[in-house]
Write a protein that holds these residues in place. Structure first.
Motif, PDB file in Angstrom:
ATOM      1  N   ALA A   1       0.849  -1.195   0.000  1.00 37.96           N
ATOM      2  CA  ALA A   1       0.000   0.000   0.000  1.00 37.96           C
ATOM      3  C   ALA A   1       0.885   1.246   0.000  1.00 37.96           C
ATOM      4  CB  ALA A   1      -0.921  -0.002   1.209  1.00 37.96           C
ATOM      5  N   ASP A   2       0.317   2.383  -0.564  1.00 35.37           N
ATOM      6  CA  ASP A   2       0.962   3.687  -0.503  1.00 35.37           C
ATOM      7  C   ASP A   2       0.211   4.540   0.514  1.00 35.37           C
ATOM      8  OD1 ASP A   2       2.727   2.949  -2.463  1.00 35.37           O
ATOM      9  OD2 ASP A   2       1.545   3.832  -4.104  1.00 35.37           O
ATOM     10  N   ILE A   3       0.943   5.164   1.413  1.00 37.63           N
ATOM     11  CA  ILE A   3       0.298   6.004   2.427  1.00 37.63           C
ATOM     12  C   ILE A   3       0.875   7.417   2.360  1.00 37.63           C
ATOM     13  CG2 ILE A   3      -0.168   4.038   3.951  1.00 37.63           C
ATOM     14  CD1 ILE A   3       2.147   4.961   5.685  1.00 37.63           C
ATOM     15  N   LEU A   4       0.039   8.393   2.725  1.00 36.33           N
ATOM     16  CA  LEU A   4       0.435   9.800   2.776  1.00 36.33           C
ATOM     17  C   LEU A   4       0.577  10.212   4.231  1.00 36.33           C
ATOM     18  CD1 LEU A   4       0.835  12.647   1.504  1.00 36.33           C
ATOM     19  CD2 LEU A   4      -1.657  12.931   1.660  1.00 36.33           C
ATOM     20  N   VAL A   5       1.759  10.807   4.553  1.00 36.57           N
ATOM     21  CA  VAL A   5       2.040  11.274   5.915  1.00 36.57           C
ATOM     22  C   VAL A   5       2.232  12.790   5.844  1.00 36.57           C
ATOM     23  CG1 VAL A   5       3.468  10.983   7.950  1.00 36.57           C
ATOM     24  CG2 VAL A   5       3.178   9.075   6.364  1.00 36.57           C
ATOM     25  N   PRO A   6       1.186  13.580   6.128  1.00 34.51           N
ATOM     26  CA  PRO A   6       1.287  15.035   5.970  1.00 34.51           C
ATOM     27  C   PRO A   6       2.379  15.664   6.828  1.00 34.51           C
ATOM     28  CG  PRO A   6      -1.002  14.351   6.166  1.00 34.51           C
ATOM     29  CD  PRO A   6      -0.177  13.158   6.486  1.00 34.51           C
ATOM     30  N   GLU A   7       2.577  15.185   8.039  1.00 28.98           N
ATOM     31  CA  GLU A   7       3.552  15.838   8.930  1.00 28.98           C
ATOM     32  C   GLU A   7       4.973  15.691   8.426  1.00 28.98           C
ATOM     33  OE1 GLU A   7       4.597  12.596  12.349  1.00 28.98           O
ATOM     34  OE2 GLU A   7       2.698  13.682  12.591  1.00 28.98           O
ATOM     35  N   TRP A   8       5.193  14.728   7.514  1.00 28.87           N
ATOM     36  CA  TRP A   8       6.538  14.569   6.977  1.00 28.87           C
ATOM     37  C   TRP A   8       6.913  15.740   6.048  1.00 28.87           C
ATOM     38  CZ3 TRP A   8       6.930   8.713   5.359  1.00 28.87           C
ATOM     39  CH2 TRP A   8       7.046   7.928   6.533  1.00 28.87           C
ATOM     40  N   ALA A   9       5.886  16.351   5.420  1.00 26.03           N
ATOM     41  CA  ALA A   9       6.173  17.402   4.433  1.00 26.03           C
ATOM     42  C   ALA A   9       6.893  18.574   5.080  1.00 26.03           C
ATOM     43  CB  ALA A   9       4.866  17.865   3.781  1.00 26.03           C
ATOM     44  N   ALA A  10       6.382  19.063   6.224  1.00 25.86           N
ATOM     45  CA  ALA A  10       7.009  20.207   6.900  1.00 25.86           C
ATOM     46  C   ALA A  10       8.408  19.855   7.390  1.00 25.86           C
ATOM     47  CB  ALA A  10       6.133  20.657   8.062  1.00 25.86           C
ATOM     48  N   ALA A  11       8.596  18.661   7.906  1.00 26.01           N
ATOM     49  CA  ALA A  11       9.904  18.254   8.416  1.00 26.01           C
ATOM     50  C   ALA A  11      10.911  18.138   7.280  1.00 26.01           C
ATOM     51  CB  ALA A  11       9.779  16.929   9.159  1.00 26.01           C
ATOM     52  N   GLN A  12      10.465  17.650   6.099  1.00 25.55           N
ATOM     53  CA  GLN A  12      11.383  17.518   4.969  1.00 25.55           C
ATOM     54  C   GLN A  12      11.767  18.895   4.406  1.00 25.55           C
ATOM     55  OE1 GLN A  12       9.619  14.855   2.116  1.00 25.55           O
ATOM     56  NE2 GLN A  12       9.608  13.107   3.554  1.00 25.55           N
ATOM     57  N   GLU A  13      10.808  19.861   4.371  1.00 28.38           N
ATOM     58  CA  GLU A  13      11.120  21.211   3.899  1.00 28.38           C
ATOM     59  C   GLU A  13      12.145  21.883   4.810  1.00 28.38           C
ATOM     60  OE1 GLU A  13       7.408  23.207   3.673  1.00 28.38           O
ATOM     61  OE2 GLU A  13       6.826  22.259   1.767  1.00 28.38           O
ATOM     62  N   GLU A  14      12.014  21.679   6.117  1.00 24.60           N
ATOM     63  CA  GLU A  14      12.987  22.236   7.052  1.00 24.60           C
ATOM     64  C   GLU A  14      14.362  21.625   6.827  1.00 24.60           C
ATOM     65  OE1 GLU A  14      13.775  22.467  11.890  1.00 24.60           O
ATOM     66  OE2 GLU A  14      11.874  21.693  11.118  1.00 24.60           O
ATOM     67  N   PHE A  15      14.379  20.343   6.554  1.00 24.71           N
ATOM     68  CA  PHE A  15      15.639  19.633   6.313  1.00 24.71           C
ATOM     69  C   PHE A  15      16.325  20.178   5.062  1.00 24.71           C
ATOM     70  CE2 PHE A  15      17.730  16.143   4.026  1.00 24.71           C
ATOM     71  CZ  PHE A  15      18.742  15.850   4.908  1.00 24.71           C
ATOM     72  N   LEU A  16      15.550  20.391   3.980  1.00 27.27           N
ATOM     73  CA  LEU A  16      16.132  20.894   2.735  1.00 27.27           C
ATOM     74  C   LEU A  16      16.645  22.325   2.904  1.00 27.27           C
ATOM     75  CD1 LEU A  16      13.563  19.468   0.139  1.00 27.27           C
ATOM     76  CD2 LEU A  16      15.883  18.646   0.615  1.00 27.27           C
ATOM     77  N   ALA A  17      15.943  23.126   3.722  1.00 25.14           N
ATOM     78  CA  ALA A  17      16.403  24.491   3.957  1.00 25.14           C
ATOM     79  C   ALA A  17      17.721  24.510   4.712  1.00 25.14           C
ATOM     80  CB  ALA A  17      15.332  25.261   4.737  1.00 25.14           C
ATOM     81  N   LEU A  18      17.863  23.672   5.704  1.00 29.28           N
ATOM     82  CA  LEU A  18      19.120  23.594   6.461  1.00 29.28           C
ATOM     83  C   LEU A  18      20.251  23.054   5.599  1.00 29.28           C
ATOM     84  CD1 LEU A  18      17.807  22.256   9.890  1.00 29.28           C
ATOM     85  CD2 LEU A  18      18.636  24.566   9.366  1.00 29.28           C
ATOM     86  N   LYS A  19      19.903  22.206   4.652  1.00 25.50           N
ATOM     87  CA  LYS A  19      20.938  21.685   3.758  1.00 25.50           C
ATOM     88  C   LYS A  19      21.484  22.809   2.887  1.00 25.50           C
ATOM     89  CE  LYS A  19      21.760  18.382   0.043  1.00 25.50           C
ATOM     90  NZ  LYS A  19      21.165  17.395  -0.893  1.00 25.50           N
ATOM     91  N   ALA A  20      20.604  23.699   2.473  1.00 24.87           N
ATOM     92  CA  ALA A  20      21.043  24.823   1.633  1.00 24.87           C
ATOM     93  C   ALA A  20      21.890  25.807   2.413  1.00 24.87           C
ATOM     94  CB  ALA A  20      19.824  25.531   1.034  1.00 24.87           C
ATOM     95  N   SER A  21      21.657  25.916   3.747  1.00 25.65           N
ATOM     96  CA  SER A  21      22.427  26.855   4.561  1.00 25.65           C
ATOM     97  C   SER A  21      23.861  26.404   4.758  1.00 25.65           C
ATOM     98  CB  SER A  21      21.761  27.045   5.918  1.00 25.65           C
ATOM     99  OG  SER A  21      21.836  25.850   6.691  1.00 25.65           O
ATOM    100  N   GLY A  22      24.104  25.108   4.638  1.00 26.09           N
ATOM    101  CA  GLY A  22      25.460  24.584   4.776  1.00 26.09           C
ATOM    102  C   GLY A  22      25.910  24.336   6.197  1.00 26.09           C
TER     103      GLY A  22
END
Length: 489
Positions: A160-181
């Motif tokens: 099955a495929d499931i959608l986890v909405p709370e993961w979206a905000a956590a992943q966006e924060e992770f990508l932003a910190l990755k860009a900051s270096g």
């Protein structure tokens, strides 16, 4: 008148003489049957009596002739054997008569125990090879793959495929910190994603692609049979909710019902061979995984679990099989025909054949039975001859003659007690006028018993009233305790 009297007297005298002669003639054979040693007047060359006994209770010995305290009969003397063996007395039979009596001998042989227990079993899932699929976080089911209970799945098959909405905000924060270096902040954000229940593979995908991935595909970690599927499209999931259960088929269990009378010879790890009607001519080898601790009260069987490898997946739970549980001992054992063993209920005996047509009972410790043979753990030696047919006749004759097999093991520490009075005592033995030993079934009488140690006579004298405690070892009674009682003459 006088002549008549003399005639009558003559007739009477002749009658008396004839009666005396006839009585002597009739008594002579009976007297000749009583051994001289039995009456204490042994002539030269007569055998000497070792002891006297009651043929109906041969284990009890008496040091002089007389009437049996157990039965209304005279005690019978037991003579020393001509070869001087004494206590190793045996039943003697003319070798030419052994065939007429139906005696058949067998040799004591040595060999390993190779036994086989045949039973019926049913295949079942290996409960150790189970995978339970659960989401680590709450979400929604967006897609369910075409699966149903009973399907065969390969490893990593999608469920099955499931959608986890709370993961979206956590992943966006992770990508932003990755860009900051900032490496320290990035490591902390990565740990937060891991603790939120996101798989490591999905975290790596987000970091590699630079895109938010809020969807997760649930897969089966192992290949096998889909036992449960509790997921439907559109449903809401809670963290830890069981969505599916998968049983592997790399190995299967074979539940075997073994009669409890044969289960005692089974051990974990022994070889098992299974033959299934579905695969005629094929033998599937496995081993005993466990002997379950509970017996079936209705069938009186124990359940034995056999593990069978199933690399090709052909063995399916529910199939039946004929099972042979093989076992062989590492240490060779002594073997005799099972019919040669006389089981009395308290111990086991065999009739040992010796030279010169002599047979004597020997106590043995029997082991397992196999193919008409019984293992002997103690009591015999390899190469000896035992009676395999006609042994009950010899055992009865030995009992009548008071020949009793010596006990194998040391007797249990049981003491038989009674009250008595000392008639004679020294450092070796004591003569007692004792009351009945109820535990021995011995009535009140006067007997001499050996002392277990000389110290028992200390402080005792003739005439003392005592309480005596006897131990029994084979046919011998020995004083273990001799306590003076309160009332003395």
């Amino acid at each position: 008148m006088k002549a008549s009297i003399w005639k009558v007297a003559a007739v009477v005298g002749v009658s008396i003489a004839v009666g005396i002669a006839a009585g002597y003639w009739l008594a002579r054979p009976r007297l000749s049957e009583v051994p001289a040693a039995a009456v204490g007047q042994g002539a030269a060359g007569e055998p000497k009596a070792l002891y006297w006994y009651d043929p109906m209770y041969p284990q009890q010995k008496f040091d002089k002739p007389g009437k049996s305290p157990f039965m209304d009969m005279q005690l019978v003397p037991r003579y020393a054997e001509g070869d001087g063996q004494g206590e190793s007395a045996a039943v003697r039979i003319d070798p030419s008569l052994t065939q007429n009596l139906g005696l058949r001998l067998a040799s004591v042989t040595r060999g390993v125990l190779a036994s086989s227990v045949d039973a019926v079993g049913v295949l079942a899932f290996n409960e150790r090879e189970v995978a339970v699929i659960q989401p680590r976080t709450a979400g929604f089911v967006e897609r369910v793959y075409a699966r149903a209970p009973g399907d065969l799945l390969k490893a990593n098959a999608a469920l099955a495929d499931i959608l986890v909405p709370e993961w979206a905000a956590a992943q966006e924060e992770f990508l932003a910190l990755k860009a900051s270096g900032d490496a320290a902040l990035l490591a902390a954000a990565r740990q937060r994603l891991r603790l939120s229940g996101m798989p490591a593979a999905l975290i790596a995908q987000v970091e590699r692609s630079g895109k938010v991935q809020p969807n997760l595909t649930l897969t089966s970690p192992i290949g096998g049979v889909l036992q449960e599927l509790n997921v439907r499209q559109g449903m809401t999931l809670a963290a830890g909710e069981t969505l599916a259960r998968v049983n592997g088929l790399n190995s299967v269990w074979l539940a075997v019902a073994v009669p409890e009378s044969q289960a005692g010879s089974l051990v974990a790890g022994q070889v098992a061979e299974a033959r299934l009607p579905a695969f005629p001519g094929e033998v599937f080898a496995g081993k005993v995984d466990a002997i379950l601790p509970e017996a079936n009260a209705d069938s009186r069987t124990l359940r034995v679990r056999v593990e069978l490898p199933n690399p090709q997946g052909r063995l399916r739970p529910g199939m039946s099989a004929q099972v042979s549980l093989k076992r062989s001992t590492q240490q060779p054992l002594l073997w005799v025909p099972s019919e040669a063993v006389i089981r009395t209920g308290h111990r086991a005996l065999v009739m040992l054949a010796e030279d010169g047509g002599r047979y004597r009972p020997v106590e043995v410790q029997p082991g397992p039975d196999n193919a008409g043979q019984t293992a002997i753990l103690k009591g015999l030696e390899e190469g000896q001859q035992v009676v395999a047919s006609g042994q009950f006749l010899l055992d009865s004759e030995a009992s009548l003659k008071g020949i009793v097999a010596a006990s194998l093991a040391a007797p249990a520490a049981v003491l038989h007690e009674a009250e008595g009075q000392i008639l004679a005592i020294d450092s070796q033995e004591v003569t007692l006028a004792h009351g009945p030993f109820k535990s021995l079934g011995m009535p009140a009488m006067t007997m001499t018993f050996p002392l277990a140690n000389p110290g028992l006579m200390q402080g005792l004298k003739v005439g003392d009233k005592v309480r005596v405690a006897l131990s029994q070892s084979g046919n011998e009674l020995r004083v273990q305790r001799l306590d003076k009682t309160g009332s003395q003459p």
